[in-house]
Design an enzyme around this catalytic site. Structure first.
Site, PDB file in Angstrom:
ATOM      1  N   PHE A  10     -28.391 -26.828  -5.119  1.00 20.70           N
ATOM      2  CA  PHE A  10     -27.604 -26.925  -6.348  1.00 20.70           C
ATOM      3  C   PHE A  10     -27.516 -28.357  -6.879  1.00 20.70           C
ATOM      4  O   PHE A  10     -28.089 -28.701  -7.916  1.00 20.70           O
ATOM      5  CB  PHE A  10     -26.215 -26.335  -6.077  1.00 20.70           C
ATOM      6  CG  PHE A  10     -25.219 -26.449  -7.196  1.00 20.70           C
ATOM      7  CD1 PHE A  10     -25.606 -26.460  -8.524  1.00 20.70           C
ATOM      8  CD2 PHE A  10     -23.858 -26.524  -6.901  1.00 20.70           C
ATOM      9  CE1 PHE A  10     -24.665 -26.547  -9.551  1.00 20.70           C
ATOM     10  CE2 PHE A  10     -22.916 -26.614  -7.906  1.00 20.70           C
ATOM     11  CZ  PHE A  10     -23.317 -26.633  -9.229  1.00 20.70           C
ATOM     12  N   CYS A  78     -25.991 -27.814   6.253  1.00 17.68           N
ATOM     13  CA  CYS A  78     -25.496 -26.450   6.427  1.00 17.68           C
ATOM     14  C   CYS A  78     -24.119 -26.424   5.782  1.00 17.68           C
ATOM     15  O   CYS A  78     -23.181 -27.049   6.280  1.00 17.68           O
ATOM     16  CB  CYS A  78     -25.398 -26.091   7.907  1.00 17.68           C
ATOM     17  SG  CYS A  78     -24.473 -24.556   8.203  1.00 17.68           S
ATOM     18  N   SER A  79     -23.990 -25.731   4.640  1.00 18.06           N
ATOM     19  CA  SER A  79     -22.751 -25.797   3.860  1.00 18.06           C
ATOM     20  C   SER A  79     -21.847 -24.583   4.047  1.00 18.06           C
ATOM     21  O   SER A  79     -20.831 -24.460   3.364  1.00 18.06           O
ATOM     22  CB  SER A  79     -23.086 -25.954   2.372  1.00 18.06           C
ATOM     23  OG  SER A  79     -23.866 -24.864   1.918  1.00 18.06           O
ATOM     24  N   SER A 116     -17.475 -34.088   1.470  1.00 13.51           N
ATOM     25  CA  SER A 116     -16.852 -32.878   0.945  1.00 13.51           C
ATOM     26  C   SER A 116     -15.341 -33.018   0.901  1.00 13.51           C
ATOM     27  O   SER A 116     -14.733 -33.634   1.796  1.00 13.51           O
ATOM     28  CB  SER A 116     -17.220 -31.680   1.824  1.00 13.51           C
ATOM     29  OG  SER A 116     -16.452 -30.538   1.484  1.00 13.51           O
ATOM     30  N   TYR A 140     -17.840 -26.986   9.300  1.00  8.10           N
ATOM     31  CA  TYR A 140     -18.503 -27.690   8.207  1.00  8.10           C
ATOM     32  C   TYR A 140     -17.704 -28.927   7.814  1.00  8.10           C
ATOM     33  O   TYR A 140     -18.233 -30.038   7.724  1.00  8.10           O
ATOM     34  CB  TYR A 140     -18.678 -26.760   6.999  1.00  8.10           C
ATOM     35  CG  TYR A 140     -19.048 -27.495   5.736  1.00  8.10           C
ATOM     36  CD1 TYR A 140     -20.336 -28.009   5.564  1.00  8.10           C
ATOM     37  CD2 TYR A 140     -18.115 -27.696   4.718  1.00  8.10           C
ATOM     38  CE1 TYR A 140     -20.677 -28.694   4.409  1.00  8.10           C
ATOM     39  CE2 TYR A 140     -18.449 -28.379   3.566  1.00  8.10           C
ATOM     40  CZ  TYR A 140     -19.726 -28.874   3.409  1.00  8.10           C
ATOM     41  OH  TYR A 140     -20.064 -29.571   2.256  1.00  8.10           O
ATOM     42  N   LYS A 178     -26.790 -19.481  -4.400  1.00  9.41           N
ATOM     43  CA  LYS A 178     -25.682 -19.593  -3.445  1.00  9.41           C
ATOM     44  C   LYS A 178     -24.967 -18.263  -3.206  1.00  9.41           C
ATOM     45  O   LYS A 178     -24.124 -18.167  -2.312  1.00  9.41           O
ATOM     46  CB  LYS A 178     -24.684 -20.640  -3.928  1.00  9.41           C
ATOM     47  CG  LYS A 178     -25.251 -22.052  -3.953  1.00  9.41           C
ATOM     48  CD  LYS A 178     -24.278 -23.064  -4.546  1.00  9.41           C
ATOM     49  CE  LYS A 178     -23.049 -23.214  -3.677  1.00  9.41           C
ATOM     50  NZ  LYS A 178     -22.116 -24.237  -4.226  1.00  9.41           N
TER      51      LYS A 178
END
Length: 324
Positions: A10, A78-79, A116, A140, A178
């Site tokens: 993205f 790895c989200s 994040s 995460y 996604k």
């Protein structure tokens, strides 16, 4: 050369697009195309080379690999917030990032990476870039937090341009791959087209139906911040990337309905499994970003959703025909 990891994802693909618009195509795009449909994100972009993530990790161990590197935009990770294999997450998000960081320092290349807003956990202590506010609640988030901590140790002892970006709720073009993790604007758009109704959670945590708030930030603004730091290599540190203003899910839904000129809102029961584990409010403290010198205004939800839907309901379908 510029390297973009997660370049078919993205934010990564939007960074490549923006670099192309600057006339930059000497780009190495790194990704892991197990989901081959992500190629639709990059089919209209110009790059010099593609490399699989595993091959790239192996190559950076060689001191002669890519000596002429200007910058690395590290967006690959790895989200999945639901992934509880801690060994897997730390290997992909923490170890990989450390190796790439040290490679950039050795090459004297700028290193800009995706952190994040999830590092703030439930946000009960606020959303400032401050250790007192940080308490990750999934693997995460922990992997992103721990890498930020590692960067904090290195920053005082290196002159390399190192910048971390704590993204808040990003939405915009090239996110279709996604699936369920796509933005609410994406899902509301599909729901209004198919069912004439946008489905929102009913109230929780003492809030009225649909009045939960997020800091929704358009991907174009996220990319602009990334490129601003590319142009200002004397700046370094960790920064929140959001608008600085929380807006309700109702506002997002109404903006989608207004764009379509039809539709209504349906409130569905708040899921039991999310009670006590749901952020009812996020709002980035962007004072650090402003102090660094970034002064551009961010798009609000109405403007951003309008821009997104203009793209999503026209050009997007030619890139993602299976999404019709």
């Amino acid at each position: 050369m510029i390297v973009v990891t997660g370049g078919a994802g993205f934010i990564g693909s939007n960074i490549v697009r923006a670099l192309n618009e600057r006339g930059e195509s000497n780009i190495l795009l790194v990704d892991h195309l197990v989901n081959g449909r992500k190629m639709h994100n990059i089919a209209d972009l110009d790059i010099a080379d593609y490399m699989d993530k595993a091959q790239f990790i192996e190559k950076i161990e060689s001191p002669t690999f890519l000596n002429d590197i200007k910058a690395v935009f590290h967006q690959g990770a790895c989200s999945a917030t639901t992934e509880w294999d801690g060994q897997f997450v730390m290997m992909n998000n923490y170890d990989y990032s450390k190796r790439l960081l040290h490679w950039c320092i050795a090459k004297n290349a700028a290193f800009m990476y995706a952190s994040s807003a999830s590092v703030y956990g439930n946000g009960e202590h606020g959303f400032r870039v401050d250790r007192k506010c940080e308490h990750p609640i999934n693997m995460y988030a922990y992997s992103k937090f721990q890498f930020d901590q590692y960067v904090r140790q290195l920053l005082p002892n290196t002159k390399s341009p190192i910048v971390g970006f704590r993204y808040f709720n990003v939405y915009g073009p090239r996110e279709q791959h996604k699936g369920s993790m796509s933005s609410t604007a994406f899902h509301f758009n599909r729901q209004v087209i198919e069912q004439k109704r946008a489905k929102l959670f009913s109230g929780c945590d003492g809030l009225a139906d649909g009045e939960q708030k997020r800091d929704f930030v358009h991907v174009d603004d996220v990319v602009d911040v990334n490129l601003w730091f590319l142009d200002h290599p004397d700046r370094h540190g960790i920064y929140n990337v959001g608008t600085g203003h929380a807006e309700t899910f109702n506002t997002v839904a109404r903006s989608v309905i207004e764009w379509h000129k039809e539709g209504s809102i349906e409130y569905i029961p708040f899921p039991e499994h999310l009670k006590g584990a749901y952020q009812s409010y996020t709002q980035a403290d962007i004072s650090g970003l402003r102090q660094a010198g970034y002064s551009k205004a961010f798009m609000g939800v109405k403007e951003g959703v309008t821009r997104y839907l203009n793209w999503l309901n026209s050009a997007a379908n030619k890139y993602w025909p299976e999404q019709k």
